[in-house]
Each structure stands twice: as structure tokens, then as C-alpha cells.
Enzyme design. Structure first.
Site, PDB file in Angstrom:
ATOM      1  N   HIS A  13      33.736 116.929 103.066  1.00 36.67           N
ATOM      2  CA  HIS A  13      33.806 115.960 102.317  1.00 36.67           C
ATOM      3  C   HIS A  13      33.096 116.664 100.944  1.00 36.67           C
ATOM      4  O   HIS A  13      32.068 117.450 101.243  1.00 36.67           O
ATOM      5  CB  HIS A  13      33.031 114.679 102.865  1.00 36.67           C
ATOM      6  CG  HIS A  13      33.189 113.521 101.693  1.00 36.67           C
ATOM      7  ND1 HIS A  13      32.366 113.570 100.435  1.00 36.67           N
ATOM      8  CD2 HIS A  13      33.899 112.503 101.660  1.00 36.67           C
ATOM      9  CE1 HIS A  13      32.450 112.283 100.127  1.00 36.67           C
ATOM     10  NE2 HIS A  13      33.671 111.605 100.521  1.00 36.67           N
ATOM     11  N   ASP A  48      26.942 115.977 109.188  1.00 38.29           N
ATOM     12  CA  ASP A  48      27.353 114.780 108.399  1.00 38.29           C
ATOM     13  C   ASP A  48      28.129 113.947 109.321  1.00 38.29           C
ATOM     14  O   ASP A  48      29.220 114.033 109.806  1.00 38.29           O
ATOM     15  CB  ASP A  48      28.468 115.339 107.398  1.00 38.29           C
ATOM     16  CG  ASP A  48      29.257 114.007 106.508  1.00 38.29           C
ATOM     17  OD1 ASP A  48      28.878 112.986 106.910  1.00 38.29           O
ATOM     18  OD2 ASP A  48      29.812 114.669 105.416  1.00 38.29           O
ATOM     19  N   GLN A  66      31.262 109.859 109.545  1.00 36.15           N
ATOM     20  CA  GLN A  66      32.479 109.092 110.326  1.00 36.15           C
ATOM     21  C   GLN A  66      32.397 109.237 111.673  1.00 36.15           C
ATOM     22  O   GLN A  66      33.183 109.047 112.454  1.00 36.15           O
ATOM     23  CB  GLN A  66      33.814 109.815 109.796  1.00 36.15           C
ATOM     24  CG  GLN A  66      34.060 109.931 108.177  1.00 36.15           C
ATOM     25  CD  GLN A  66      34.675 108.611 107.752  1.00 36.15           C
ATOM     26  OE1 GLN A  66      34.788 107.518 108.517  1.00 36.15           O
ATOM     27  NE2 GLN A  66      34.613 108.325 106.355  1.00 36.15           N
ATOM     28  N   LYS A 120      29.374 102.333 106.273  1.00 41.15           N
ATOM     29  CA  LYS A 120      30.492 102.481 107.174  1.00 41.15           C
ATOM     30  C   LYS A 120      30.259 102.241 108.743  1.00 41.15           C
ATOM     31  O   LYS A 120      31.037 102.552 109.431  1.00 41.15           O
ATOM     32  CB  LYS A 120      30.695 104.168 107.045  1.00 41.15           C
ATOM     33  CG  LYS A 120      31.477 104.681 105.677  1.00 41.15           C
ATOM     34  CD  LYS A 120      31.509 106.354 105.476  1.00 41.15           C
ATOM     35  CE  LYS A 120      31.739 106.658 104.348  1.00 41.15           C
ATOM     36  NZ  LYS A 120      32.677 106.453 103.548  1.00 41.15           N
ATOM     37  N   CYS A 161      38.443 112.683  98.759  1.00 40.85           N
ATOM     38  CA  CYS A 161      37.249 113.484  98.735  1.00 40.85           C
ATOM     39  C   CYS A 161      37.166 114.864  99.412  1.00 40.85           C
ATOM     40  O   CYS A 161      36.184 115.300  99.859  1.00 40.85           O
ATOM     41  CB  CYS A 161      36.004 112.732  98.575  1.00 40.85           C
ATOM     42  SG  CYS A 161      35.973 111.430  97.553  1.00 40.85           S
TER      43      CYS A 161
END
Ligand code: C6P
Length: 413
Positions: free
Chosen positions: A130, A207, A210, A233, A371
Site C-alpha cells: 500500500h 503492515d 489487513q 479496519k 492505493c
């Protein structure tokens, strides 16, 4: 054939009642929300926690001796402990409240970067990052005269692990990769990545934007050095997120921002800094967001991350089968190990057109580059249609999506 509902380990119908927005209508029809990778919906438990803070004990934290401030401070720190438990961190002070994943990665890139990245050093990211895990590293590389290197992917959207090992040279000062791709749904082999990087003494930032909402996370078992994720999220509010960092790294890193709460003593000549985690929490934080994030952590832990993972996997498999049967549909990304999102294109229909016609049928999906422009360039496409899933989505909603795509395709041809 066993129905998906029958094999789900959670009672989706009951759980949906916790989410007021799922009872609303869009263009006169029930909302079908498949944009969970962009942001998840919020359960009443989170909404009520926000309201309670503002109506019952709104006050600043770490500053007042009065009762309300003590209550707010206790709730804020209790929430930190909930996140410590969610990710199984060793210490509460390794959990830093930030504004979200982007802010967490910028913090590490800047603070770690200034201290540990020098001229001709390298930062290793992947081709499926991202922009939030690209641009902060570009900025620090430029500043420190270092180089950004990229782990390539194969046509299925999986990391090329042979190339990864080749790129792991002594010049690399940090590896920063996404755990789960927001655009492709690929779940990266993070255990392997961390083991290989650590074998060469290189720290790893994951990261987790997600990942955190889709699977159990144990930072000690992973032995990861930094983990970034966003509250919004994982069924919490916007504007709040987490940076987990190992104590030994965080203690060696300078503050990212200066201001109230992050100091021990200030004179005009010199400032000494507060201890962890406050050294990295300058200014009045998003108190209500942090407290409500604790409620979100409670909520998903009560359902159980293993149950969530199992339920979502069943739903995604079902969605795959149904989507694959649509004439002219091709998946973008076909990794063996996946979670969260499915990206696709239908014939030569532009993703925006598909997205608009789905919207008119009350179906929310995301369209565009998500993104991840460099990733779209690799696939040679401007963007995709992305359906992203949460445990409150149903098999019937998947059926409705499939019918919606077919109808849109017919209209657009
Ligand atoms: N992806 C999506 O629709 P923030 O904006 O800081 O909460 O999260 C940034 C971010 C970082 N990494 C990954 C893997 C992400 O998916 C995101 C956010 C959303 O895919 C909004 S662009």
C-alpha cells in the site's frame, strides 16, 4: 450439499444485529457492504463506548488529579492492555496509540530511519505494498541517501521468496512488508520472512492493516519487530491505530513528534523524554477512539479470531466459486493463501463503471487502484473491482453480488 450457514462457526444472523448500519437501506434496498478492507462497520458495543466516554467521563488523560481525568486515564490504559492481550505483546508499553497504520509506519520510517539507516543502506519492501508502506520509506531513503529495494511478485500475486533471499544483503537495514495484501488478498509467509531476515540480523515491520481483523495475531510467536494496524479496519473508530514495537527497538529510537505528555522535563535549553509508550504519544491523544478500540478488541476476541478466520474462509471460498462462474470474469491475484479481499475485472468493463452500477443496486465495493498504484502497473491495469469481506457478510449477499455483477455486465455490454 451442506449450506455455508450450517458450517459457519459463528451465528451471522445474530451478529448482524450488533451493527446498526447493516439494518439500513441504500436506494431503498438493504445495504450489501463488501468494502470492509476500506473500513469495517462498527458494532453497538463500540458506538456505546464512544458515547459513554463523552457523556459520562469526558476528560483529558495523564494530566488531571480530578476524578473524571482519573477515569479517562484508567479507561485509556485499560484499552492499551486489551490491545496487548489481543496481539500477545510482552509489555503494555510496547503498544503505542497512533492515528492508524499510515501514522504508525511513518513513525517507524522517520524515527528508526534517522537512527539506523545511513548512506547507501537499503530498505526492503514488496511489490504489493500500500502507498502507506512505500512513501514513508521513500521519504526517509531520500533524506538518508539510502535506497529502496522491492521484492518482486509472481503472476499469482505471491512474493518471490527466492528473490527476497537474494535481496537480503548486509546493506538492508529493515524489511517492511504487508502481512495481507489489500488489493489481492494474498497472505504473505510472514513467519518465513521474519526468520530469514532475523537470520541476517535485520528487523522486520509488518503492515497488519489487513491482517489484524482476519486472524489470530501473536507478536511474540512471530517475533516481529514492528506491527502497524488501524482501529477502523477492526470494527473500531477512525483516527486511532496501533504501533507495536519491541521494547529494545523503541528504547533506541528518538521521539517522532514533540509536545505534551512525551516529556520528562523541559527547559529552554534541553528536554528529556518520557518513558515508553508515552515518548511516542505527543499531545492529547484520540482518547475516545483509543477507549472504543479496546471495546472493538473485546468484541472480536469474544467472537474469537479463530472463528472469524474460519467463517470468513468459508465465505470467501463460496464467493470464489460463484464469481468464477461469471462469464468473462478474471481474478486479479490468485495466491494459494488468501484472506479478506477478492479483486477482479469483468470483460473489458472499466472498474469504475462496474462499481457505479453495483452501487445503484445497493452493493458497496471498492474500485480503482486501492492505493497500490505500483502493483496495478505490474498487472498492467488501471485498477480492479474489489469485494472485501467481514464475518457479518452472508452467502445470500454473495449471491446478490453475483447477480448484480451479471446485471451490470449485461447493461454495460
Ligand atoms: N487500505 C483500502 O481500501 P490507514 O489509512 O492508515 O488506516 O491504512 C492504510 C493502509 C495501510 N496498509 C494497508 C495494507 C491498507 O490496506 C491500508 C488501507 C484501505 O484498501 C484504504 S486505502
Amino acid at each position: 450439499m451442506t449450506s455455508v450457514a450450517a458450517i459457519l462457526p459463528i451465528d451471522t444472523e445474530k451478529i448482524r444485529l450488533d451493527f446498526p448500519i447493516l439494518q439500513t437501506k441504500v436506494y431503498g434496498r438493504p445495504l450489501v457492504y463488501f468494502d470492509n478492507a476500506a473500513t469495517t462497520q462498527k458494532p453497538v458495543q463500540v458506538l456505546e463506548t464512544l458515547e459513554r466516554y463523552y457523556t459520562e467521563y469526558n476528560s483529558n488523560v495523564h494530566r488531571g488529579v480530578h476524578l473524571l481525568s482519573q477515569q479517562a486515564t484508567e479507561a485509556y490504559e485499560e484499552s492499551r492492555r486489551k490491545i496487548t492481550s489481543l496481539i500477545n505483546a510482552r509489555h503494555d508499553h510496547e503498544v503505542i496509540f497512533t492515528k492508524g497504520t499510515t501514522n504508525s509506519i511513518n513513525l517507524v520510517a522517520s524515527s528508526f530511519g534517522k537512527t539506523f539507516i545511513g548512506e547507501n543502506d537499503e530498505v526492503l519492501i514488496s511489490a504489493m505494498e500500500h502507498h502507506s508502506n512505500i512513501v514513508p520509506w521513500q521519504l526517509i531513503c531520500e533524506q538518508q541517501k539510502a535506497q529502496l529495494k522491492v521484492i518482486p511478485i509472481n503472476e499469482k500475486g505471491e512474493l518471490d521468496m527466492t528473490a527476497f533471499e537474494r535481496l537480503l544483503t548486509p546493506k538492508v537495514k529493515i524489511v517492511a512488508v504487508t502481512w495481507v495484501s489489500n488489493s489481492l488478498g494474498t497472505v504473505n509467509p510472514v513467519n518465513d520472512i521474519i526468520a530469514k531476515a532475523h537470520a541476517r540480523g535485520i528487523p522486520v515491520l509488518l503492515d497488519g492493516a489487513q491482517a489484524i481483523q482476519h486472524m489470530p495475531v501473536d507478536v511474540q510467536a512471530l517475533d516481529v519487530d514492528f506491527l502497524a494496524f488501524s482501529g477502523h479496519k477492526m470494527y473500531g473508530p477512525t483516527g486511532i491505530g496501533i504501533l507495536y514495537g519491541k521494547e529494545e527497538w523503541l528504547n533506541k529510537m528518538p521521539p517522532y513528534e514533540g509536545g505534551g505528555d512525551m516529556i520528562k522535563q523541559v527547559t529552554f535549553a534541553r528536554t528529556t523524554f518520557n518513558e515508553l509508550p508515552f515518548k511516542f504519544e505527543a499531545g492529547t491523544p484520540d482518547i475516545s477512539g483509543a477507549i472504543a478500540l479496546g471495546a472493538a478488541a473485546d468484541y472480536i476476541q469474544k467472537i474469537g479470531l479463530e472463528n472469524i478466520q474460519q467463517a470468513e474462509a468459508a465465505l470467501i471460498n463460496y464467493a470464489y466459486e460463484r464469481l468464477a462462474a461469471i462469464e468473462g470474469l478474471r481474478f486479479i491475484g490468485d495466491a494459494a493463501h488468501r484472506a479478506g479481499a477478492i479483486s477482479f475485472l469483468v470483460k473489458d468493463i472499466h472498474p469504475f463503471d462496474m462499481g457505479e452500477l453495483l452501487d445503484k443496486q445497493s452493493i458497496a465495493v471498492r474500485t480503482g487502484h486501492h492505493c497500490t498504484q505500483p502493483l496495478m502497473d505490474i498487472f498492467g491495469i488501471p485498477g480492479t473491482v474489489r469485494a472485501s469481506f467481514a464475518f457479518y457478510n452472508t452467502k445470500e449477499e454473495v449471491d446478490y453480488l453475483v447477480a448484480g455483477i451479471n446485471k451490470a455486465a449485461q447493461m454495460l455490454q
